[in-house]
Design a protein around this motif. Structure first.
Motif, PDB file in Angstrom:
ATOM      1  N   SER A  66       0.829  -1.207   0.000  1.00 18.50           N
ATOM      2  CA  SER A  66       0.000   0.000   0.000  1.00 18.50           C
ATOM      3  C   SER A  66       0.865   1.259   0.000  1.00 18.50           C
ATOM      4  O   SER A  66       0.523   2.258  -0.637  1.00 18.50           O
ATOM      5  N   GLY A  67       2.007   1.234   0.683  1.00 15.32           N
ATOM      6  CA  GLY A  67       2.922   2.370   0.644  1.00 15.32           C
ATOM      7  C   GLY A  67       3.507   2.585  -0.736  1.00 15.32           C
ATOM      8  O   GLY A  67       3.665   3.715  -1.194  1.00 15.32           O
ATOM      9  N   HIS A  68       3.819   1.480  -1.411  1.00 13.28           N
ATOM     10  CA  HIS A  68       4.338   1.579  -2.774  1.00 13.28           C
ATOM     11  C   HIS A  68       3.270   2.142  -3.715  1.00 13.28           C
ATOM     12  O   HIS A  68       3.560   2.988  -4.557  1.00 13.28           O
ATOM     13  N   PHE A  69       2.043   1.688  -3.538  1.00 15.40           N
ATOM     14  CA  PHE A  69       0.920   2.190  -4.339  1.00 15.40           C
ATOM     15  C   PHE A  69       0.752   3.687  -4.129  1.00 15.40           C
ATOM     16  O   PHE A  69       0.615   4.447  -5.093  1.00 15.40           O
ATOM     17  N   TYR A  70       0.799   4.132  -2.865  1.00 22.14           N
ATOM     18  CA  TYR A  70       0.657   5.562  -2.561  1.00 22.14           C
ATOM     19  C   TYR A  70       1.817   6.362  -3.149  1.00 22.14           C
ATOM     20  O   TYR A  70       1.606   7.393  -3.789  1.00 22.14           O
ATOM     21  N   PHE A  71       3.045   5.897  -2.934  1.00 22.14           N
ATOM     22  CA  PHE A  71       4.213   6.629  -3.421  1.00 22.14           C
ATOM     23  C   PHE A  71       4.193   6.744  -4.935  1.00 22.14           C
ATOM     24  O   PHE A  71       4.478   7.805  -5.492  1.00 22.14           O
ATOM     25  N   PHE A  72       3.842   5.650  -5.606  1.00 18.40           N
ATOM     26  CA  PHE A  72       3.819   5.667  -7.067  1.00 18.40           C
ATOM     27  C   PHE A  72       2.795   6.671  -7.580  1.00 18.40           C
ATOM     28  O   PHE A  72       3.080   7.458  -8.481  1.00 18.40           O
ATOM     29  N   HIS A  73       1.595   6.663  -7.008  1.00 23.60           N
ATOM     30  CA  HIS A  73       0.539   7.545  -7.499  1.00 23.60           C
ATOM     31  C   HIS A  73       0.707   8.999  -7.056  1.00 23.60           C
ATOM     32  O   HIS A  73       0.209   9.908  -7.710  1.00 23.60           O
ATOM     33  N   LYS A  74       1.415   9.228  -5.956  1.00 16.35           N
ATOM     34  CA  LYS A  74       1.606  10.590  -5.466  1.00 16.35           C
ATOM     35  C   LYS A  74       2.818  11.269  -6.105  1.00 16.35           C
ATOM     36  O   LYS A  74       2.746  12.443  -6.470  1.00 16.35           O
ATOM     37  N   PHE A  75       3.930  10.541  -6.278  1.00 16.42           N
ATOM     38  CA  PHE A  75       5.174  11.178  -6.682  1.00 16.42           C
ATOM     39  C   PHE A  75       5.692  10.758  -8.069  1.00 16.42           C
ATOM     40  O   PHE A  75       6.427  11.508  -8.687  1.00 16.42           O
ATOM     41  N   VAL A  76       5.361   9.578  -8.540  1.00 15.81           N
ATOM     42  CA  VAL A  76       5.917   9.102  -9.795  1.00 15.81           C
ATOM     43  C   VAL A  76       4.979   9.361 -10.967  1.00 15.81           C
ATOM     44  O   VAL A  76       5.379   9.904 -11.986  1.00 15.81           O
ATOM     45  N   TRP A  77       3.734   8.989 -10.806  1.00 14.54           N
ATOM     46  CA  TRP A  77       2.796   9.059 -11.923  1.00 14.54           C
ATOM     47  C   TRP A  77       2.304  10.404 -12.085  1.00 14.54           C
ATOM     48  O   TRP A  77       1.858  11.282 -11.977  1.00 14.54           O
TER      49      TRP A  77
END
Length: 88
Positions: A77-88
């Motif tokens: 879930s942290g990876h999902f949040y980080f990806f959608h907040k900062f990468v995508w």
């Protein structure tokens, strides 16, 4: 993120997800500054390994691989949040 953890908790039969929230927060913070060195117990480790070290210590203390499940859910879930907040 809490909604995602709630769904995972119901699917995997985890009644509480406090460990998952802590691991998710730690994962997001460790992704923001991965090369920083931190002291963990008596070791100096890169920050990005801290969620994995927390998971490994819980597995060793419990004596069962099932203790890793809340941490795996938190990392996902942290990876999902980080990806959608900062990468995508």
């Amino acid at each position: 993120q809490v909604l995602l953890l709630s769904i995972f908790s119901v699917l995997f039969g985890q009644p509480f997800f406090a460990n998952s929230v802590i691991t998710a927060m730690l994962h997001v913070l460790s992704r923001s500054m991965p090369n920083q060195k931190v002291k963990w117990l008596i070791f100096t480790v890169p920050y990005w390994t801290l969620p994995l070290g927390l998971m490994a210590s819980d597995v060793l203390q419990a004596g069962s691989a099932a203790a890793a499940l809340p941490h795996v859910l938190g990392i996902l879930s942290g990876h999902f949040y980080f990806f959608h907040k900062f990468v995508w």
